[in-house]
Design a protein around this motif. Structure first.
Motif, short mmCIF file in Angstrom:
data_model
loop_
_atom_site.label_atom_id
_atom_site.label_comp_id
_atom_site.label_asym_id
_atom_site.label_seq_id
_atom_site.Cartn_x
_atom_site.Cartn_y
_atom_site.Cartn_z
N LEU A 6 -10.17 -8.31 -7.24
CA LEU A 6 -10.65 -9.33 -6.52
C LEU A 6 -10.53 -8.63 -5.03
O LEU A 6 -9.68 -7.97 -4.77
CB LEU A 6 -9.53 -10.68 -6.31
CG LEU A 6 -9.59 -11.38 -7.65
CD1 LEU A 6 -8.22 -12.28 -7.23
CD2 LEU A 6 -10.63 -12.01 -7.75
N ARG A 7 -11.67 -8.68 -4.55
CA ARG A 7 -11.79 -7.89 -3.15
C ARG A 7 -11.39 -8.71 -1.94
O ARG A 7 -11.89 -9.74 -1.88
CB ARG A 7 -13.23 -7.54 -3.01
CG ARG A 7 -13.85 -6.38 -3.91
CD ARG A 7 -15.31 -6.26 -3.83
NE ARG A 7 -16.16 -7.36 -4.22
CZ ARG A 7 -16.64 -8.16 -2.83
NH1 ARG A 7 -16.71 -7.53 -1.78
NH2 ARG A 7 -17.53 -9.18 -3.25
N LEU A 8 -10.53 -8.32 -1.25
CA LEU A 8 -10.01 -9.02 -0.23
C LEU A 8 -10.00 -8.55 1.30
O LEU A 8 -10.42 -7.18 1.29
CB LEU A 8 -8.48 -9.15 -0.20
CG LEU A 8 -7.64 -9.39 -1.52
CD1 LEU A 8 -6.10 -9.38 -1.49
CD2 LEU A 8 -8.14 -10.66 -2.12
N LEU A 9 -10.29 -9.46 2.30
CA LEU A 9 -10.73 -9.09 3.67
C LEU A 9 -9.08 -9.81 4.31
O LEU A 9 -8.97 -10.77 4.21
CB LEU A 9 -11.63 -9.72 4.25
CG LEU A 9 -11.95 -9.84 5.83
CD1 LEU A 9 -11.77 -8.43 6.42
CD2 LEU A 9 -13.09 -10.54 5.98
N ILE A 10 -8.53 -8.85 5.01
CA ILE A 10 -7.42 -9.16 5.70
C ILE A 10 -7.58 -9.31 7.22
O ILE A 10 -8.23 -8.39 7.92
CB ILE A 10 -6.32 -8.26 5.74
CG1 ILE A 10 -5.96 -8.09 4.19
CG2 ILE A 10 -4.95 -8.54 6.31
CD1 ILE A 10 -4.70 -7.05 3.77
N ASP A 30 -4.86 -6.43 -10.10
CA ASP A 30 -6.06 -7.12 -9.91
C ASP A 30 -6.59 -7.63 -8.36
O ASP A 30 -7.59 -8.20 -8.13
CB ASP A 30 -5.92 -8.41 -10.65
CG ASP A 30 -4.60 -9.14 -10.06
OD1 ASP A 30 -3.75 -8.68 -9.47
OD2 ASP A 30 -4.90 -10.59 -10.18
N LEU A 31 -5.80 -6.86 -7.49
CA LEU A 31 -6.30 -7.03 -6.05
C LEU A 31 -6.48 -5.61 -5.33
O LEU A 31 -5.64 -5.00 -5.63
CB LEU A 31 -4.95 -7.86 -5.34
CG LEU A 31 -4.29 -9.19 -6.05
CD1 LEU A 31 -3.21 -9.53 -4.99
CD2 LEU A 31 -5.40 -10.20 -5.97
N GLU A 32 -7.57 -5.85 -4.29
CA GLU A 32 -7.63 -4.65 -3.62
C GLU A 32 -8.33 -5.03 -2.20
O GLU A 32 -8.99 -6.24 -2.04
CB GLU A 32 -8.80 -3.82 -4.27
CG GLU A 32 -10.03 -4.31 -4.38
CD GLU A 32 -11.05 -3.09 -4.85
OE1 GLU A 32 -10.70 -2.37 -5.78
OE2 GLU A 32 -12.15 -3.27 -4.76
N VAL A 33 -7.84 -4.35 -1.28
CA VAL A 33 -8.13 -4.78 0.29
C VAL A 33 -9.51 -3.97 0.50
O VAL A 33 -9.36 -2.63 0.44
CB VAL A 33 -6.84 -4.41 1.05
CG1 VAL A 33 -7.51 -4.66 2.61
CG2 VAL A 33 -5.71 -5.14 0.89
#
Length: 214
Positions: A6-10, A30-33
């Motif tokens: 999952l592509r994340l925006l912080i 399963d998570l990437e920033v």
């Protein structure tokens, strides 16, 4: 495509907080920033351009005169529809939670909470669920209105678990009910709250004060 992270925006105005979140989230396979934003305006621009799977949004940015996290969520709902937002904040007051949910946030997690709550909220938001941290969702404080629109104690318990992001099977196990019974409760809850789905039911329950927000 289950192997794609999952592509994340912080979005947070403190670089140290963003760095800590990046390190924490990148530790999950399963998570990437994919991007970071230091203001609400920048978060909206990046969400429109990058269309991340989930945005982690600070509730209150610094006193620089920019928009806060809730306004950023409102703008994203128009400019980047379909991008789910999880609020990550130090504030757990009822008014803040209601504002965030009404703006369209799909989750509300406290910065001081355990990492597992953050991971669950992110994954749940990406899957279309809505989740509030247990510290945010407290016990039942009262019933709303009389007659047909009043939720029973059991129905409020179901709404509490909905707010924590649990599915029907997990709710059934937690309350020692059958899944069929849980579904029956949900039908009644939706009718009484005038809601069409789980997220709307939780939002309306919070608005009415049926859930005690610590």
């Amino acid at each position: 495509m289950s192997g794609t992270p999952l592509r994340l925006l912080i979005a947070d105005d403190h670089a140290v907080v963003r760095a800590g979140l990046c390190a924490l989230l990148e530790g999950e396979p399963d998570l990437e920033v994919g991007a970071e934003a230091g203001s609400g305006e920048e978060a909206v621009r990046l969400a429109v351009r990058l269309v991340p799977d989930v945005v982690l949004m600070d509730l209150r940015f610094g006193e620089g005169g920019g928009i806060d996290g809730v306004e950023a969520v409102r703008r994203m709902a128009v400019e980047a529809p379909g991008v789910p937002v999880v609020m990550l904040t130090s504030y757990s007051g009822r008014a803040d939670v209601v504002r965030a949910l009404e703006a369209g946030a799909r989750g509300y997690v406290l910065k001081a909470g355990p990492p597992e709550e953050l991971f669950r909220a992110v994954r749940g938001a990406a899957a279309g669920a809505l989740g509030l941290a247990p510290e945010v969702v407290g016990g039942l404080v009262g019933q709303d209105g009389g007659g047909e629109r009043e939720l029973s104690g059991r129905e409020v318990e179901v709404v509490r678990l909905l707010a924590e992001g649990l599915g029907n099977r997990a709710i059934a196990e937690a309350l020692f009910l059958s899944e069929a019974t849980v579904k029956t409760h949900l039908v009644r809850i939706y009718r009484k709250l005038g809601a069409e789905n789980r997220a709307a039911a939780v939002s309306e329950a919070v608005r009415r004060g049926l859930l005690d927000l610590a």
